[in-house]
Scaffold this active site. Structure first.
Site, PDB file in Angstrom:
ATOM      1  N   HIS A   6      45.980  29.482  49.614  1.00 26.84           N
ATOM      2  CA  HIS A   6      44.665  29.554  50.267  1.00 26.84           C
ATOM      3  C   HIS A   6      44.754  29.551  51.779  1.00 26.84           C
ATOM      4  O   HIS A   6      43.805  29.896  52.460  1.00 26.84           O
ATOM      5  CB  HIS A   6      43.796  28.362  49.841  1.00 26.84           C
ATOM      6  CG  HIS A   6      43.197  28.531  48.493  1.00 26.84           C
ATOM      7  ND1 HIS A   6      43.463  27.680  47.471  1.00 26.84           N
ATOM      8  CD2 HIS A   6      42.375  29.477  47.995  1.00 26.84           C
ATOM      9  CE1 HIS A   6      42.805  28.081  46.399  1.00 26.84           C
ATOM     10  NE2 HIS A   6      42.142  29.173  46.686  1.00 26.84           N
ATOM     11  N   LYS A  10      39.749  22.718  42.202  1.00 27.77           N
ATOM     12  CA  LYS A  10      41.101  23.216  41.995  1.00 27.77           C
ATOM     13  C   LYS A  10      41.772  22.969  43.336  1.00 27.77           C
ATOM     14  O   LYS A  10      41.094  22.878  44.353  1.00 27.77           O
ATOM     15  CB  LYS A  10      41.090  24.713  41.697  1.00 27.77           C
ATOM     16  CG  LYS A  10      40.616  25.043  40.298  1.00 27.77           C
ATOM     17  CD  LYS A  10      40.997  26.487  40.000  1.00 27.77           C
ATOM     18  CE  LYS A  10      40.218  27.044  38.843  1.00 27.77           C
ATOM     19  NZ  LYS A  10      40.279  28.509  38.857  1.00 27.77           N
ATOM     20  N   HIS A  51      45.680  25.122  47.818  1.00 23.33           N
ATOM     21  CA  HIS A  51      47.145  25.215  47.853  1.00 23.33           C
ATOM     22  C   HIS A  51      47.615  26.193  48.914  1.00 23.33           C
ATOM     23  O   HIS A  51      46.811  26.818  49.596  1.00 23.33           O
ATOM     24  CB  HIS A  51      47.704  25.543  46.473  1.00 23.33           C
ATOM     25  CG  HIS A  51      47.270  26.860  45.950  1.00 23.33           C
ATOM     26  ND1 HIS A  51      47.834  28.045  46.347  1.00 23.33           N
ATOM     27  CD2 HIS A  51      46.308  27.175  45.058  1.00 23.33           C
ATOM     28  CE1 HIS A  51      47.246  29.029  45.724  1.00 23.33           C
ATOM     29  NE2 HIS A  51      46.321  28.534  44.938  1.00 23.33           N
TER      30      HIS A  51
HETATM   31  N1  ARG Z   1      36.906  31.698  45.027  1.00 22.99           N
HETATM   32  C1  ARG Z   1      37.609  32.928  44.811  1.00 22.99           C
HETATM   33  C2  ARG Z   1      39.082  32.647  44.494  1.00 22.99           C
HETATM   34  O1  ARG Z   1      39.646  31.676  44.957  1.00 22.99           O
HETATM   35  C3  ARG Z   1      37.569  33.840  45.992  1.00 22.99           C
HETATM   36  C4  ARG Z   1      36.196  34.290  46.404  1.00 22.99           C
HETATM   37  C5  ARG Z   1      36.253  35.578  47.120  1.00 22.99           C
HETATM   38  N2  ARG Z   1      35.016  36.022  47.662  1.00 22.99           N
HETATM   39  C6  ARG Z   1      34.070  36.674  46.973  1.00 22.99           C
HETATM   40  N3  ARG Z   1      32.957  36.986  47.602  1.00 22.99           N
HETATM   41  N4  ARG Z   1      34.253  37.065  45.744  1.00 22.99           N
HETATM   42  O2  ARG Z   1      39.661  33.448  43.797  1.00 22.99           O
END
Ligand code: ARG
Length: 565
Positions: free
Chosen positions: A133, A127, A130
């Protein structure tokens, strides 16, 4: 560095005012008005002990108190004792300390021997990376650096989102429409397109969603075709992500993400079952958090696959074992506050007393004032495009202001990208904010370029100067503007500690603005290179200390400072 609150507390203890050292130290305030000195001690608490009016007590103490070389004068103002620090000694202390510590001025060893995990960025592979992030990446990077600076042994983890049903969707989509050439040429954008198009298709035809789920199950069961595709998606995406991290100067110690953690999921489910925490519900298995006033959470879906939270439980337990952390910090947006509450409560229910050491550091959303960067659909803004645009715009500014500058491209990178980072870190992280190019790149605003420009100005003064000797007469720095600047340098180490304790880099960002504007006032009212030798030497020493502290501060935020601008 001398701590003036400690010095004053000691003076008052020696005066036998009837309070303990710690209590005195914590009672010392900073007066609202400079004319009332640099520190104040309110005497209200002494009224009971001394059975006298606070005004009278303040007067008596001011009369009898013994002087200390660090304090120039002590007076009483109503119920307060006001302390004025010795300006010459302050100048000497700070400048000598900055000189000896260099870019370690403000560092400490509070964290010595302690491990901290800082998880940030954590983008979802396949994905786009963006503009949203950037917040986690930039805030997390700064927090990681700040913890290191305070002596902690940190591990920077990028918990990449490389698992879950969306990978089933990508595989299905690839099998329908995939074009290797296109994907290799432009991985993130092509993979995103596959994902988006498949989503649209699945909305019309639910059969397609089932197929995606089947593919994710295949992936979980290590079907070679699924694994191979997944690995390839991951590889091309990661290398593209790396390009952005390089531009930002961000590095990680680990990229162990959701797929890595999925290997522990079976054990976690077994453990949850043994601890009697799983409840069957409509074919799925959940943890009931009603007694905690939190919604239930699904641990195993009805099709048997694991979930995001299950992997997070596994991750936390793995990290505790692997890193023996004192703190496990998650820099993740405020939309996930509930998720992390559930995670921490579950870890507690499982009997892990370290659950409280897991800390969610949330932040608000970013939106764009200038929408020109949006794609046609108007939702996704690619971070790389934003960074490139920042560099491009900065180059245009340089061409206008200083067309003869050497290494213009390099400087434009440091300034443009630094400007975006600074802007990100300027406000309290929890606030939503609007990204605006004019504010971000303004050389005269509360911005990165303003601080960088101040450093470049200080560099040029120091380089031009012809120092006749190293000796500094610090009494020549006791004027008001010099003193104001010195105090901003004095406060810097304290701001670093606050930023560390509160996971809030904006304490540093704002202090840098304080320092830079105090320096620019000093620069405008105290000629440096045209002063007589002794005065010039003293002012140069102050200029040199200022640029060192500014550089240190920017580095803690992940921003470089060009020599010239
Ligand atoms: N990949 C997830 C997102 O973009 C965030 C991960 C956050 N960290 C975790 N340990 N859950 O929404």
């Amino acid at each position: 560095m001398k701590d003036y609150k400690e010095i004053i507390a000691k003076i008052l203890v020696d005066e036998n005012i009837g309070l303990e050292y710690e209590e005195i130290k914590n009672t010392i305030e900073t007066p609202p008005d400079k004319n009332m000195g640099d520190y104040a001690f309110p005497c209200f608490k002494l009224a009971k002990i001394k059975r006298n009016a606070p005004n009278k007590i303040a007067e008596e103490i001011a009369d009898s108190i013994k002087k200390n070389e660090n304090i120039e004068k002590i007076i009483s103002t109503g119920p307060y004792l006001n302390f004025f620090v010795d300006k010459t000694l302050l100048a000497k202390n700070i400048i000598e300390e900055v000189k000896s510590k260099g870019e370690m001025y403000g560092s400490s060893d509070i964290g010595k021997g302690k491990n901290v995990v800082v998880e940030f960025s954590s983008t979802n592979i396949a994905k786009p990376f963006h503009i949203g992030h950037i917040r986690s990446t930039v805030i997390g990077n700064a927090i990681n650096k700040i913890y290191k600076f305070c002596g902690y042994n940190t591990t920077a983890v990028n918990y990449i989102g490389d698992y879950g049903t969306q990978f089933g969707m990508m595989i299905s989509a690839y099998k329908l429409w995939g074009d290797d050439e296109k994907i290799n040429a432009n991985p993130i954008k092509e993979l995103l397109k596959l994902y988006v198009d498949y989503n649209t298709l699945a909305k019309e035809d639910p059969e397609k969603m089932d197929e995606a789920r089947r593919w994710f199950s295949e992936l979980e069961n290590e079907n070679p075709e699924a694994v191979e595709l997944w690995k390839w998606f991951k590889e091309v995406s990661l290398s593209e992500l790396d390009r952005v991290y390089n531009m930002l100067g961000v590095e990680f110690d680990s990229y162990n993400g959701e797929a890595f953690s999925s290997q522990f999921v079976d054990d976690i489910i077994k453990e949850l079952r043994e601890k009697d925490l799983l409840v069957k519900s409509e074919g799925a298995e959940i943890i009931d958090l009603e007694d905690e006033n939190l919604p239930n959470m699904i641990v195993i879906k009805s099709d048997g696959s694991s979930t995001y939270i299950t992997r997070d439980i596994a991750t936390a337990i793995y990290r505790k074992k692997e890193y023996e952390f004192e703190k496990n910090i998650y820099v993740v947006g405020s939309q996930q506050i509930l998720h992390f509450n559930q995670l921490i409560v579950t870890l507690k229910k499982m009997g892990y007393d370290w659950a409280e050491e897991c800390i969610h550091v949330p932040f608000g959303m970013v939106s764009l004032k200038d929408q020109t960067l949006s794609t046609r659909k108007g939702q996704v803004v690619f971070l790389e495009d934003v960074l490139n645009k920042a560099v491009e715009k900065t180059l245009a500014i340089i061409n206008e202001r200083n067309p003869g500058l050497d290494d213009k491209e390099e400087v434009a990178k440091k300034v443009g990208i630094g400007a975006v980072i600074f802007q990100e870190l300027f406000s309290n992280r929890i606030k939503d904010y609007v990204f605006d190019w004019d504010n971000t790149l303004n050389y005269d605003g509360e911005t990165g370029p303003y601080v960088q420009y101040t450093i470049a100005r200080a560099n040029s003064i120091v380089n031009k100067a012809n120092l006749s000797s190293d000796e500094v007469d610090y009494s020549l720095l006791s004027g008001e503007v010099e003193f104001d600047l010195l105090k901003t340098l004095y406060d810097f180490p304290q701001r670093v500690l606050e930023a560390m304790e509160k996971y809030e880099p904006s304490y540093i960002t704002r202090q840098l603005i304080e320092i830079a504007s105090a320096f620019n006032k000093f620069y405008n009212s105290c000629p440096i290179l045209n002063a007589d030798d002794k005065t010039m030497n003293a002012r140069l020493a102050l200029t040199d200390a200022t640029r060192t502290v500014l550089k240190t501060g920017l580095a803690l935020l992940g921003i470089q400072s060009p020599e010239k601008m």
